[in-house]
Write a protein that holds these residues in place. Structure first.
Motif, PDB file in Angstrom:
ATOM      1  N   VAL A  10      21.398  50.511   2.284  1.00 24.94           N
ATOM      2  CA  VAL A  10      22.328  50.431   3.416  1.00 24.94           C
ATOM      3  C   VAL A  10      23.310  51.596   3.368  1.00 24.94           C
ATOM      4  CG1 VAL A  10      24.268  49.125   4.368  1.00 24.94           C
ATOM      5  CG2 VAL A  10      22.135  47.952   3.822  1.00 24.94           C
ATOM      6  N   TYR A  11      23.847  51.877   2.175  1.00 24.37           N
ATOM      7  CA  TYR A  11      24.741  53.032   2.029  1.00 24.37           C
ATOM      8  C   TYR A  11      24.004  54.323   2.376  1.00 24.37           C
ATOM      9  CZ  TYR A  11      28.477  50.376  -0.269  1.00 24.37           C
ATOM     10  OH  TYR A  11      29.497  49.503  -0.547  1.00 24.37           O
ATOM     11  N   PHE A  12      22.794  54.460   1.840  1.00 22.81           N
ATOM     12  CA  PHE A  12      21.982  55.644   2.121  1.00 22.81           C
ATOM     13  C   PHE A  12      21.783  55.816   3.621  1.00 22.81           C
ATOM     14  CE2 PHE A  12      17.643  56.756   3.423  1.00 22.81           C
ATOM     15  CZ  PHE A  12      17.580  58.080   3.028  1.00 22.81           C
ATOM     16  N   PHE A  13      21.423  54.750   4.307  1.00 22.72           N
ATOM     17  CA  PHE A  13      21.116  54.835   5.733  1.00 22.72           C
ATOM     18  C   PHE A  13      22.364  55.179   6.545  1.00 22.72           C
ATOM     19  CE2 PHE A  13      19.785  53.337   9.927  1.00 22.72           C
ATOM     20  CZ  PHE A  13      18.481  53.800   9.980  1.00 22.72           C
ATOM     21  N   ILE A  14      23.478  54.553   6.217  1.00 19.25           N
ATOM     22  CA  ILE A  14      24.726  54.823   6.939  1.00 19.25           C
ATOM     23  C   ILE A  14      25.110  56.286   6.805  1.00 19.25           C
ATOM     24  CG2 ILE A  14      27.221  54.400   6.943  1.00 19.25           C
ATOM     25  CD1 ILE A  14      26.614  51.486   6.237  1.00 19.25           C
ATOM     26  N   TYR A  15      25.040  56.819   5.590  1.00 18.37           N
ATOM     27  CA  TYR A  15      25.439  58.206   5.375  1.00 18.37           C
ATOM     28  C   TYR A  15      24.420  59.191   5.926  1.00 18.37           C
ATOM     29  CZ  TYR A  15      29.326  56.544   2.610  1.00 18.37           C
ATOM     30  OH  TYR A  15      30.490  55.924   2.223  1.00 18.37           O
ATOM     31  N   ALA A  16      23.153  58.777   5.999  1.00 17.56           N
ATOM     32  CA  ALA A  16      22.147  59.619   6.635  1.00 17.56           C
ATOM     33  C   ALA A  16      22.437  59.760   8.129  1.00 17.56           C
ATOM     34  CB  ALA A  16      20.753  59.028   6.416  1.00 17.56           C
ATOM     35  N   VAL A  17      22.892  58.664   8.757  1.00 19.46           N
ATOM     36  CA  VAL A  17      23.254  58.697  10.178  1.00 19.46           C
ATOM     37  C   VAL A  17      24.521  59.542  10.392  1.00 19.46           C
ATOM     38  CG1 VAL A  17      24.043  57.304  12.135  1.00 19.46           C
ATOM     39  CG2 VAL A  17      22.155  56.491  10.710  1.00 19.46           C
ATOM     40  N   ILE A  18      25.520  59.338   9.551  1.00 14.68           N
ATOM     41  CA  ILE A  18      26.756  60.122   9.663  1.00 14.68           C
ATOM     42  C   ILE A  18      26.457  61.609   9.474  1.00 14.68           C
ATOM     43  CG2 ILE A  18      28.995  60.587   8.599  1.00 14.68           C
ATOM     44  CD1 ILE A  18      29.193  57.610   7.953  1.00 14.68           C
ATOM     45  N   GLY A  19      25.597  61.918   8.506  1.00 13.96           N
ATOM     46  CA  GLY A  19      25.224  63.312   8.269  1.00 13.96           C
ATOM     47  C   GLY A  19      24.512  63.922   9.447  1.00 13.96           C
ATOM     48  N   TRP A  20      23.622  63.136  10.064  1.00 16.55           N
ATOM     49  CA  TRP A  20      22.924  63.616  11.265  1.00 16.55           C
ATOM     50  C   TRP A  20      23.920  63.926  12.378  1.00 16.55           C
ATOM     51  CZ3 TRP A  20      22.705  61.498  16.215  1.00 16.55           C
ATOM     52  CH2 TRP A  20      21.754  62.051  17.079  1.00 16.55           C
ATOM     53  N   MET A  21      24.904  63.070  12.557  1.00 13.60           N
ATOM     54  CA  MET A  21      25.917  63.295  13.599  1.00 13.60           C
ATOM     55  C   MET A  21      26.684  64.585  13.328  1.00 13.60           C
ATOM     56  SD  MET A  21      27.252  59.332  13.905  1.00 13.60           S
ATOM     57  CE  MET A  21      28.631  59.717  14.971  1.00 13.60           C
ATOM     58  N   CYS A  22      27.044  64.825  12.073  1.00 17.48           N
ATOM     59  CA  CYS A  22      27.753  66.066  11.706  1.00 17.48           C
ATOM     60  C   CYS A  22      26.887  67.283  11.992  1.00 17.48           C
ATOM     61  CB  CYS A  22      28.149  66.033  10.229  1.00 17.48           C
ATOM     62  SG  CYS A  22      29.402  64.811   9.805  1.00 17.48           S
ATOM     63  N   GLU A  23      25.599  67.204  11.635  1.00 17.53           N
ATOM     64  CA  GLU A  23      24.682  68.317  11.865  1.00 17.53           C
ATOM     65  C   GLU A  23      24.519  68.600  13.351  1.00 17.53           C
ATOM     66  OE1 GLU A  23      22.323  70.377  10.080  1.00 17.53           O
ATOM     67  OE2 GLU A  23      23.686  70.069   8.399  1.00 17.53           O
ATOM     68  N   VAL A  24      24.381  67.545  14.145  1.00 15.15           N
ATOM     69  CA  VAL A  24      24.201  67.717  15.587  1.00 15.15           C
ATOM     70  C   VAL A  24      25.417  68.403  16.209  1.00 15.15           C
ATOM     71  CG1 VAL A  24      24.067  66.478  17.780  1.00 15.15           C
ATOM     72  CG2 VAL A  24      22.556  65.838  15.907  1.00 15.15           C
ATOM     73  N   VAL A  25      26.603  67.954  15.845  1.00 13.45           N
ATOM     74  CA  VAL A  25      27.826  68.560  16.372  1.00 13.45           C
ATOM     75  C   VAL A  25      27.940  70.013  15.934  1.00 13.45           C
ATOM     76  CG1 VAL A  25      30.349  68.508  16.292  1.00 13.45           C
ATOM     77  CG2 VAL A  25      29.067  66.377  16.544  1.00 13.45           C
ATOM     78  N   TYR A  26      27.695  70.254  14.649  1.00 15.03           N
ATOM     79  CA  TYR A  26      27.843  71.591  14.060  1.00 15.03           C
ATOM     80  C   TYR A  26      26.876  72.594  14.690  1.00 15.03           C
ATOM     81  CZ  TYR A  26      28.049  75.215  10.428  1.00 15.03           C
ATOM     82  OH  TYR A  26      28.192  76.399   9.754  1.00 15.03           O
TER      83      TYR A  26
END
Length: 274
Positions: A10-26
């Motif tokens: 669950v932690y892995f999945f949440i942070y994978a989603v947050i990381g994707w959002m950061c990458e998309v914005v960046y």
């Protein structure tokens, strides 16, 4: 044991989603268009999920010292990015990102700018994001956590299998583009088209789609080449275009010229077809 594994996922999945959002914005802001970053189709980047778990595990003992968290975070995240880049290149024969044009890079796999940004993200993660996520996750019952982890795992593994299949298909397509170009190489040279760059430029500038509309023999050859690209192995337009858009600096180990030619072909044929 299952609860512990579920909690970690669950932690892995949440942070994978947050990381994707950061990458998309960046990546989307400079390009002024939405870019679905990452190897997978879904809204998650596994490298961020893995990275977050590693950072949290290793940095908890040093959480009282933000400066130490920053510098250890740089080392951990840069090492992970380098290993991931190397591993994907060995698996798929392509360098998916390249920082060679950045100062202070190591083999184009990591660079100082990104490493500093990752260090800042580590500080943000440890002091701001993780405490919130941790409280949120722990507010759910063990049963709900296990259900959420199971559902997320099914989605993630299915996506991983499909994305791997699409990447293998993409590599096969590049091989077929290379073979099609090689077969017409001598004929193209006879018409004064001698370099891969010239072939790519001709495909990009092509206006007519059929041999019936070809104006001269050189034009006919270029149209014939595009027809060969269409015919040789089915094109998965969405997935192939997504891969190229997500990693615009991708460099193929064996078929870089075919990659550039395929990009030009896909740019010319943006209308979705099957």
């Amino acid at each position: 044991m299952y609860y512990t594994l579920s909690l970690l996922f669950v932690y892995f999945f949440i942070y994978a989603v947050i990381g994707w959002m950061c990458e998309v914005v960046y990546c989307s802001i400079p390009e002024k268009k939405f870019i679905n970053r990452g190897f997978l189709n879904g809204p998650y980047c596994p490298i961020y999920g893995v990275g977050a778990l590693i950072i949290i595990t290793f940095l908890i003992p040093y959480v009282s010292d933000p400066i130490l968290v920053f510098f250890i975070g740089i080392i951990l995240t840069s090492t992970l990015e380098y290993i991931t880049s190397w591993g994907m290149e060995k698996l798929f024969h392509a360098k998916w990102w390249d920082y060679s044009d950045h100062k202070f890079n190591i083999n184009g796999r990591v660079c100082l700018l990104n490493s500093l940004l990752f260090g800042i993200l580590c500080v943000v993660l440890m002091y701001l994001v993780h405490p919130i996520v941790n409280d949120l996750v722990k507010s759910f019952s063990p049963f709900l956590i296990q259900v959420a982890a199971t559902v997320a795992a099914v989605i993630f593994i299915s996506d991983l299998v499909e994305s791997t299949r699409e990447t293998v298909s993409f590599n096969k397509k590049l091989t077929s583009v290379y073979e099609a170009t090689a077969e017409l190489k001598d004929n193209l040279k006879e018409k004064g088209i001698t370099t891969a760059h010239e072939v790519t430029a001709k495909v990009r500038d092509l206006r007519d789609d059929t041999l019936a509309d070809a104006k001269d023999s050189a034009h006919q050859l270029i149209v014939s080449l595009t027809n060969r690209i269409t015919e040789t192995k089915k094109i998965n337009r969405y997935s192939h275009r997504r891969i190229m858009n997500a990693f615009p600096k991708m460099a193929h180990q064996y078929h870089q010229n075919a990659l550039e030619l395929y990009k030009a072909y896909m740019d010319k044929n943006k209308a979705p077809k099957n």
